[in-house]
Scaffold this motif. Structure first.
Motif, short mmCIF file in Angstrom:
data_model
loop_
_atom_site.label_atom_id
_atom_site.label_comp_id
_atom_site.label_asym_id
_atom_site.label_seq_id
_atom_site.Cartn_x
_atom_site.Cartn_y
_atom_site.Cartn_z
N PRO A 210 0.86 -1.38 -0.04
CA PRO A 210 0.01 -0.05 -0.09
C PRO A 210 0.76 1.23 -0.02
O PRO A 210 1.87 1.42 0.94
N GLY A 211 0.54 2.14 -0.83
CA GLY A 211 1.20 3.54 -1.07
C GLY A 211 2.71 3.40 -1.88
O GLY A 211 2.92 4.39 -2.22
N GLY A 212 2.95 2.05 -2.26
CA GLY A 212 4.12 1.85 -3.12
C GLY A 212 4.20 2.44 -4.41
O GLY A 212 4.84 3.34 -5.00
N ALA A 213 2.88 2.42 -5.19
CA ALA A 213 2.67 2.63 -6.48
C ALA A 213 2.52 4.20 -6.46
O ALA A 213 2.87 4.81 -7.47
N GLU A 214 1.89 4.84 -5.62
CA GLU A 214 1.82 6.22 -5.42
C GLU A 214 3.15 6.94 -5.20
O GLU A 214 3.53 8.13 -5.81
#
Length: 307
Positions: A210-214
């Motif tokens: 979670p949050g990695g792609a962003e």
């Protein structure tokens, strides 16, 4: 064409070794320790499903035997100063010098040392490393060289250089837009290094949480803004490669900086991340993700020096 590869590590060993195995006139300028390893084991190139062994022609700095037609510099950026001293006797009036270094700072240094008529641009893409035995191990699919005059001119030496640097085992591309090519590679490498070193994993591992792609998307947005402000808007192919490798969730893509960090080795933080942060500052482009990654690698370097 009489060709000297300065360095026989993962990059120089791979491309120079492939050329030598194909019968090209290739000599390697290496340090004594590396020369001893290569004389004992040969230059071994391991790719998925295959292994090539070359008995390379080797010289050390005290044995440089006159001018070469082509000098390919394949060392880490922090070794460049010494490499230029060592290779100087190999550069004659018509020698072409092609660097396979990361970043852009070396261009000015090479032009200053050898003149604009000799110093060209160059780049490579290969995911490779040296194992504990000193063998070159290629782990990724891409293996490509690019090279050409910095001014984009139709230099009469380009056909001969192309022949010297063309082998059956990898892609070889002469370029009339080598400066743009190098900026696009720098953008790619700096983005990948920022993502993998700051997050401590491959791009697939980063994007899977979670949050990695962003986070990856913010890094890419900063990189694009820096290149645009510097007057080197990335072309469609460069954008596709950058997006695919920074947003993948299936392929374990990393960088040499990340692999060196994990192994506790010196890293090219200054030439790849530090200079990129400086370019952002000159252009007035906010780059907090790159600044954080650069600070992180400076802490790593300081800790390594102290330890």
């Amino acid at each position: 064409m009489r060709t000297l590869f300065v360095g026989a590590g993962a990059t120089g060993g791979y491309f120079g070794g492939r050329l030598a195995s194909g019968g090209k006139d290739v000599t390697f300028l290496v340090r004594p320790g590396r020369a001893a390893t290569l004389r004992e084991r040969g230059l071994r190139i391991k790719s998925p499903g295959s292994e090539t062994v070359v008995q390379p022609r080797l010289i050390t700095a005290d044995r440089v035997d006159g001018p070469y037609d082509l000098v390919v510099i394949a060392v880490k950026s922090y070794f460049l100063e010494q490499a230029m001293i060592d290779l100087a006797p190999a550069v004659g009036p018509s020698t072409v010098v092609v660097p396979l270094l990361n970043g852009m700072r070396h261009v000015e240094e090479l032009v200053g040392a050898f003149g604009p008529e000799r110093a060209w641009g160059g780049l490579c893409f290969v995911q490779a490393t040296l194992n504990a035995d000193g063998d070159v191990v290629r782990t990724g699919a891409m293996h490509r060289l690019g090279y050409g005059p910095l001014d984009g001119s139709a230099d009469p030496r380009l056909p001969a250089v192309t022949e010297a640097l063309t082998g059956e085992e990898f892609d070889s591309h002469p370029s009339r837009t080598i400066v743009q090519d190098m900026w696009e590679k720098w953008q790619y490498l700096a983005s990948m290094a920022a993502i993998t070193t700051l997050m401590g994993g491959t791009t697939a591992e980063v994007n899977a949480v979670p949050g990695g792609a962003e986070f990856s998307a913010r890094v890419v947005a900063e990189a694009l803004a820096v290149l645009t402000a510097a007057g080197h808007d990335p072309r469609p192919g460069a954008l596709t490669l950058l997006h695919d490798d920074t947003h993948t969730t299936t392929r374990q893509v990393s960088t040499s900086m990340y692999r060196d960090m994990v192994a506790g080795l010196p890293v090219e933080a200054e030439a790849v991340l530090g200079d990129f942060v400086n370019e952002a500052g000159k252009a007035g482009v906010p780059a907090p993700m790159f600044a954080a990654a650069y600070a992180h690698m400076r802490v790593y370097a300081a800790r390594r020096s102290a330890g």
